[in-house]
Design an enzyme around this catalytic site. Structure first.
Site, mmCIF file in Angstrom:
data_model
loop_
_atom_site.group_PDB
_atom_site.id
_atom_site.type_symbol
_atom_site.label_atom_id
_atom_site.label_comp_id
_atom_site.label_asym_id
_atom_site.label_seq_id
_atom_site.Cartn_x
_atom_site.Cartn_y
_atom_site.Cartn_z
ATOM 1 N N ASP A 20 6.967 17.791 58.744
ATOM 2 C CA ASP A 20 7.853 16.750 58.222
ATOM 3 C C ASP A 20 8.718 17.297 57.096
ATOM 4 O O ASP A 20 8.287 18.162 56.328
ATOM 5 C CB ASP A 20 7.004 15.573 57.717
ATOM 6 C CG ASP A 20 7.830 14.311 57.529
ATOM 7 O OD1 ASP A 20 8.948 14.239 58.074
ATOM 8 O OD2 ASP A 20 7.358 13.391 56.829
ATOM 9 N N HIS A 37 16.660 21.335 60.686
ATOM 10 C CA HIS A 37 15.887 21.681 61.878
ATOM 11 C C HIS A 37 15.971 23.173 62.168
ATOM 12 O O HIS A 37 14.979 23.795 62.574
ATOM 13 C CB HIS A 37 16.389 20.870 63.072
ATOM 14 C CG HIS A 37 16.220 19.389 62.911
ATOM 15 N ND1 HIS A 37 15.030 18.824 62.509
ATOM 16 C CD2 HIS A 37 17.090 18.354 63.096
ATOM 17 C CE1 HIS A 37 15.166 17.504 62.452
ATOM 18 N NE2 HIS A 37 16.400 17.198 62.800
ATOM 19 N N LEU A 131 -3.887 33.498 70.092
ATOM 20 C CA LEU A 131 -3.599 32.139 69.632
ATOM 21 C C LEU A 131 -2.973 31.301 70.740
ATOM 22 O O LEU A 131 -2.082 31.757 71.457
ATOM 23 C CB LEU A 131 -2.643 32.203 68.441
ATOM 24 C CG LEU A 131 -2.109 30.864 67.921
ATOM 25 C CD1 LEU A 131 -3.209 30.071 67.228
ATOM 26 C CD2 LEU A 131 -0.928 31.086 66.973
#
Length: 251
Positions: A20, A37, A131
């Site tokens: 956020d 962004h 991962l």
């Protein structure tokens, strides 16, 4: 928490992040929201690398929520394009770092071209064994839970399942995260104290950390500090500290 032992504690298996603050970061600098962004993509790269190096097994990033479809169309279109471009650009590094990509969410709502480009990256990283990087795209926990209930109802109606068989573990097997452990640690940047419709079922016993840093400012060192802090938390899962200590002594 400062570790007093020379033995490095195990990291959380699954870390989920609510990324956020991109828009607020941009606004505070007099920039367009899209610039926030773009800056956030750089943070995704840093945190993915940090999680991989730390030995985290699953990193789930809340990339685009179902509610985000209600944003201005120009911003939605820019975000969709940015997601596809960023993943394509990062795919060689993901492969090099042994990172496997996947996505969860109401993918059918996304533009077909974007989904095709993301699926190509998923296929190219499918052989990675390190991962697991999970993008939550067009995702909401209420949609996921409702969708699971619908699937279960269909199986009951078809005679494949008895209502008496339905329990927590069976319900979880119908969720989009069925192949993953529940998140041990959920991190939210930007300072807001809410889950925003993210992994509501899976977060039942997650540890939660909220930081004021906007996502573009969230650093690798801050992330690693949160992993270290997590290692010092006592996770009781409804038990008392005395019971937890007794279980540890008997192992």
């Amino acid at each position: 928490m400062t570790q007093t032992s020379a033995i490095k504690p195990a990291p959380p298996r699954h870390v989920a992040i609510i990324m956020d603050g991109n828009g607020r970061w941009a606004r505070s600098r007099g920039l367009d929201r899209s610039e926030g962004h773009v800056a956030g993509v750089n943070t995704v790269r840093k945190i993915t690398e940090a999680a991989s190096e730390a030995g985290v097994e699953y990193l789930t990033l809340y990339t685009f929520s179902t509610e985000n479809w209600n944003r201005p169309q120009a911003e939605v279109d820019a975000l969709m394009n940015l997601i596809a471009i960023a993943i394509e650009r990062e795919t060689p590094d993901l492969i090099r770092n042994n990172v496997k990509l996947s996505m969860i969410g109401e993918i059918d709502r996304m533009p077909r071209e974007v989904v095709d480009r993301l699926n190509k990256c998923i296929e190219e990283t499918s052989g990675s064994t390190g991962l697991n990087l999970v993008l939550a795209l067009s995702y909401s926990a209420r949609w996921e839970i409702t969708n699971a209930a619908r699937k279960i109802a269909r199986d009951v109606a078809a005679g494949k399942l008895s209502p008496d068989q339905i329990n927590d573990s069976l319900f979880a097997s119908y969720l989009s995260t069925a192949s993953m452990p529940d998140p041990d640690l959920i991190i939210r940047t930007g300072g807001n104290m809410r889950l925003s419709n993210f992994l509501l079922w899976q977060a039942a016993y997650s540890e939660i950390a909220v930081v004021d840093d906007y996502w573009p400012d969230f650093s690798k060192s801050r992330f690693l500090q949160l992993l270290e802090d997590f290692s010092g938390r006592e996770r009781r899962f409804g038990l008392t500290s005395q019971q937890i200590n007794s279980l540890s002594d008997n192992q």
